[in-house]
Design a protein around this motif. Structure first.
Motif, PDB file in Angstrom:
ATOM      1  N   ASN A 172      19.819  36.676  37.309  1.00  0.00           N
ATOM      2  CA  ASN A 172      20.929  37.966  37.570  1.00  0.00           C
ATOM      3  C   ASN A 172      21.572  36.777  38.190  1.00  0.00           C
ATOM      4  OD1 ASN A 172      20.672  39.627  35.319  1.00  0.00           O
ATOM      5  ND2 ASN A 172      19.709  41.039  37.110  1.00  0.00           N
ATOM      6  N   GLN A 173      21.635  36.864  40.085  1.00  0.00           N
ATOM      7  CA  GLN A 173      22.043  35.854  40.878  1.00  0.00           C
ATOM      8  C   GLN A 173      23.147  34.823  39.832  1.00  0.00           C
ATOM      9  OE1 GLN A 173      19.219  35.533  43.467  1.00  0.00           O
ATOM     10  NE2 GLN A 173      20.331  37.333  45.137  1.00  0.00           N
ATOM     11  N   ILE A 174      22.534  34.089  38.980  1.00  0.00           N
ATOM     12  CA  ILE A 174      22.896  32.391  38.956  1.00  0.00           C
ATOM     13  C   ILE A 174      24.202  33.307  38.090  1.00  0.00           C
ATOM     14  CG2 ILE A 174      22.645  31.257  37.368  1.00  0.00           C
ATOM     15  CD1 ILE A 174      20.001  30.399  39.297  1.00  0.00           C
ATOM     16  N   ARG A 175      23.566  34.279  37.388  1.00  0.00           N
ATOM     17  CA  ARG A 175      25.020  35.101  36.188  1.00  0.00           C
ATOM     18  C   ARG A 175      26.097  35.449  36.698  1.00  0.00           C
ATOM     19  NH1 ARG A 175      19.451  35.570  32.174  1.00  0.00           N
ATOM     20  NH2 ARG A 175      19.680  38.050  33.915  1.00  0.00           N
ATOM     21  N   PHE A 176      25.599  35.696  38.243  1.00  0.00           N
ATOM     22  CA  PHE A 176      27.120  36.493  38.603  1.00  0.00           C
ATOM     23  C   PHE A 176      27.658  35.816  39.262  1.00  0.00           C
ATOM     24  CE2 PHE A 176      29.251  39.112  41.691  1.00  0.00           C
ATOM     25  CZ  PHE A 176      28.565  39.898  41.343  1.00  0.00           C
ATOM     26  N   ILE A 177      27.586  34.151  39.252  1.00  0.00           N
ATOM     27  CA  ILE A 177      27.972  33.208  40.297  1.00  0.00           C
ATOM     28  C   ILE A 177      28.643  32.550  38.967  1.00  0.00           C
ATOM     29  CG2 ILE A 177      28.136  31.338  41.523  1.00  0.00           C
ATOM     30  CD1 ILE A 177      27.693  33.384  43.464  1.00  0.00           C
ATOM     31  N   ASP A 178      27.933  32.552  38.568  1.00  0.00           N
ATOM     32  CA  ASP A 178      28.899  31.848  36.830  1.00  0.00           C
ATOM     33  C   ASP A 178      29.673  32.695  36.355  1.00  0.00           C
ATOM     34  OD1 ASP A 178      27.332  29.800  36.645  1.00  0.00           O
ATOM     35  OD2 ASP A 178      26.068  30.557  35.109  1.00  0.00           O
ATOM     36  N   ILE A 232      31.503  34.822  38.539  1.00  0.00           N
ATOM     37  CA  ILE A 232      32.554  34.376  39.345  1.00  0.00           C
ATOM     38  C   ILE A 232      33.298  32.824  39.536  1.00  0.00           C
ATOM     39  CG2 ILE A 232      33.198  32.962  41.623  1.00  0.00           C
ATOM     40  CD1 ILE A 232      30.991  35.343  42.360  1.00  0.00           C
ATOM     41  N   ILE A 233      32.648  32.112  38.627  1.00  0.00           N
ATOM     42  CA  ILE A 233      33.274  30.673  37.991  1.00  0.00           C
ATOM     43  C   ILE A 233      34.352  30.375  37.191  1.00  0.00           C
ATOM     44  CG2 ILE A 233      32.546  28.234  37.756  1.00  0.00           C
ATOM     45  CD1 ILE A 233      29.857  28.608  39.491  1.00  0.00           C
ATOM     46  N   ASP A 234      33.703  30.869  35.599  1.00  0.00           N
ATOM     47  CA  ASP A 234      34.581  31.778  34.788  1.00  0.00           C
ATOM     48  C   ASP A 234      36.010  31.719  35.169  1.00  0.00           C
ATOM     49  OD1 ASP A 234      32.208  29.960  33.478  1.00  0.00           O
ATOM     50  OD2 ASP A 234      32.050  31.968  32.708  1.00  0.00           O
ATOM     51  N   TYR A 235      35.742  33.138  36.148  1.00  0.00           N
ATOM     52  CA  TYR A 235      36.942  33.984  36.166  1.00  0.00           C
ATOM     53  C   TYR A 235      37.781  32.937  37.608  1.00  0.00           C
ATOM     54  CZ  TYR A 235      40.680  37.481  37.683  1.00  0.00           C
ATOM     55  OH  TYR A 235      41.831  38.078  37.815  1.00  0.00           O
ATOM     56  N   LEU A 236      37.467  32.323  37.850  1.00  0.00           N
ATOM     57  CA  LEU A 236      38.077  30.978  39.082  1.00  0.00           C
ATOM     58  C   LEU A 236      38.910  30.059  37.914  1.00  0.00           C
ATOM     59  CD1 LEU A 236      36.164  30.998  42.056  1.00  0.00           C
ATOM     60  CD2 LEU A 236      38.334  32.230  42.131  1.00  0.00           C
ATOM     61  N   THR A 237      38.108  29.736  36.928  1.00  0.00           N
ATOM     62  CA  THR A 237      38.349  28.431  36.031  1.00  0.00           C
ATOM     63  C   THR A 237      39.316  29.050  36.180  1.00  0.00           C
ATOM     64  OG1 THR A 237      36.443  27.584  36.351  1.00  0.00           O
ATOM     65  CG2 THR A 237      38.107  27.042  34.275  1.00  0.00           C
ATOM     66  N   ARG A 238      39.631  30.184  35.047  1.00  0.00           N
ATOM     67  CA  ARG A 238      40.560  30.675  34.042  1.00  0.00           C
ATOM     68  C   ARG A 238      41.804  31.053  35.182  1.00  0.00           C
ATOM     69  NH1 ARG A 238      36.109  33.723  31.653  1.00  0.00           N
ATOM     70  NH2 ARG A 238      36.964  35.537  33.114  1.00  0.00           N
ATOM     71  N   ASN A 239      41.796  31.457  36.720  1.00  0.00           N
ATOM     72  CA  ASN A 239      42.612  32.472  37.221  1.00  0.00           C
ATOM     73  C   ASN A 239      43.264  31.545  38.566  1.00  0.00           C
ATOM     74  OD1 ASN A 239      43.234  34.938  35.067  1.00  0.00           O
ATOM     75  ND2 ASN A 239      41.017  34.903  35.852  1.00  0.00           N
ATOM     76  N   GLY A 240      42.296  30.507  38.852  1.00  0.00           N
ATOM     77  CA  GLY A 240      42.666  29.650  39.833  1.00  0.00           C
ATOM     78  C   GLY A 240      42.301  30.646  41.547  1.00  0.00           C
ATOM     79  N   VAL A 241      41.753  31.950  41.850  1.00  0.00           N
ATOM     80  CA  VAL A 241      41.537  32.605  42.499  1.00  0.00           C
ATOM     81  C   VAL A 241      41.563  34.493  41.861  1.00  0.00           C
ATOM     82  CG1 VAL A 241      43.730  31.734  44.347  1.00  0.00           C
ATOM     83  CG2 VAL A 241      44.390  34.029  43.238  1.00  0.00           C
ATOM     84  N   MET A 242      40.925  34.516  43.250  1.00  0.00           N
ATOM     85  CA  MET A 242      40.159  36.488  42.701  1.00  0.00           C
ATOM     86  C   MET A 242      40.552  37.391  44.113  1.00  0.00           C
ATOM     87  SD  MET A 242      36.098  36.289  41.577  1.00  0.00           S
ATOM     88  CE  MET A 242      35.771  37.667  40.020  1.00  0.00           C
ATOM     89  N   ASP A 243      40.651  38.242  43.235  1.00  0.00           N
ATOM     90  CA  ASP A 243      40.634  39.594  44.950  1.00  0.00           C
ATOM     91  C   ASP A 243      38.481  39.866  44.812  1.00  0.00           C
ATOM     92  OD1 ASP A 243      40.013  42.014  45.586  1.00  0.00           O
ATOM     93  OD2 ASP A 243      42.372  42.458  45.047  1.00  0.00           O
ATOM     94  N   PRO A 244      38.370  40.102  45.924  1.00  0.00           N
ATOM     95  CA  PRO A 244      36.807  40.111  45.781  1.00  0.00           C
ATOM     96  C   PRO A 244      36.262  41.623  45.274  1.00  0.00           C
ATOM     97  CG  PRO A 244      37.639  39.138  47.713  1.00  0.00           C
ATOM     98  CD  PRO A 244      39.161  39.674  47.165  1.00  0.00           C
ATOM     99  N   PHE A 300      31.189  42.268  36.420  1.00  0.00           N
ATOM    100  CA  PHE A 300      30.262  42.400  37.305  1.00  0.00           C
ATOM    101  C   PHE A 300      29.176  43.386  37.547  1.00  0.00           C
ATOM    102  CE2 PHE A 300      33.902  39.932  37.964  1.00  0.00           C
ATOM    103  CZ  PHE A 300      33.034  38.503  38.102  1.00  0.00           C
ATOM    104  N   THR A 301      29.744  44.649  37.541  1.00  0.00           N
ATOM    105  CA  THR A 301      29.495  45.545  37.079  1.00  0.00           C
ATOM    106  C   THR A 301      28.101  45.385  36.348  1.00  0.00           C
ATOM    107  OG1 THR A 301      30.934  46.802  36.034  1.00  0.00           O
ATOM    108  CG2 THR A 301      30.225  47.283  38.305  1.00  0.00           C
ATOM    109  N   ASP A 302      27.759  44.684  34.852  1.00  0.00           N
ATOM    110  CA  ASP A 302      27.113  44.454  33.655  1.00  0.00           C
ATOM    111  C   ASP A 302      25.534  44.679  34.625  1.00  0.00           C
ATOM    112  OD1 ASP A 302      29.279  45.422  32.584  1.00  0.00           O
ATOM    113  OD2 ASP A 302      29.632  43.520  32.067  1.00  0.00           O
ATOM    114  N   PHE A 303      26.086  43.602  36.244  1.00  0.00           N
ATOM    115  CA  PHE A 303      24.562  43.428  36.298  1.00  0.00           C
ATOM    116  C   PHE A 303      24.124  44.435  37.032  1.00  0.00           C
ATOM    117  CE2 PHE A 303      26.828  39.253  35.393  1.00  0.00           C
ATOM    118  CZ  PHE A 303      26.626  38.686  34.689  1.00  0.00           C
ATOM    119  N   SER A 304      25.114  45.073  37.777  1.00  0.00           N
ATOM    120  CA  SER A 304      24.270  46.266  38.856  1.00  0.00           C
ATOM    121  C   SER A 304      25.542  47.291  39.093  1.00  0.00           C
ATOM    122  CB  SER A 304      23.793  45.434  39.771  1.00  0.00           C
ATOM    123  OG  SER A 304      23.557  47.161  41.120  1.00  0.00           O
TER     124      SER A 304
END
Length: 66
Positions: A5-11, A13-25, A33-37
């Motif tokens: 789950n942690q690896i998929r969560f990080i993936d 994040i990476i996908d979001y950053l790849t598409r958008n460049g930055v991400m609001d935490p 992200f709430t699909d994981f918890s």
């Protein structure tokens, strides 16, 4: 060592950053992200790791703004 789950969560994040460049935490507490918890980031990672992820996202945003 990260769980599956942690690896998929990080993936996600990476996908979001790849598409958008930055991400609001704050997005880490919303779908998909709430699909994981229901607690988002805090439900997948311990506090220290969650804080580290937020710090990395903040650093990326600061460098992008410079």
């Amino acid at each position: 060592t990260l769980s599956a789950n942690q690896i998929r969560f990080i993936d996600q994040i990476i996908d979001y950053l790849t598409r958008n460049g930055v991400m609001d935490p704050g997005l880490l507490y919303e779908p998909p992200f709430t699909d994981f918890s229901p607690k988002g980031l805090d439900g997948v990672f311990i506090d220290a790791d969650a804080d580290g992820i937020v710090s990395i996202l903040d650093a990326i945003r600061e460098r992008a703004a410079a």
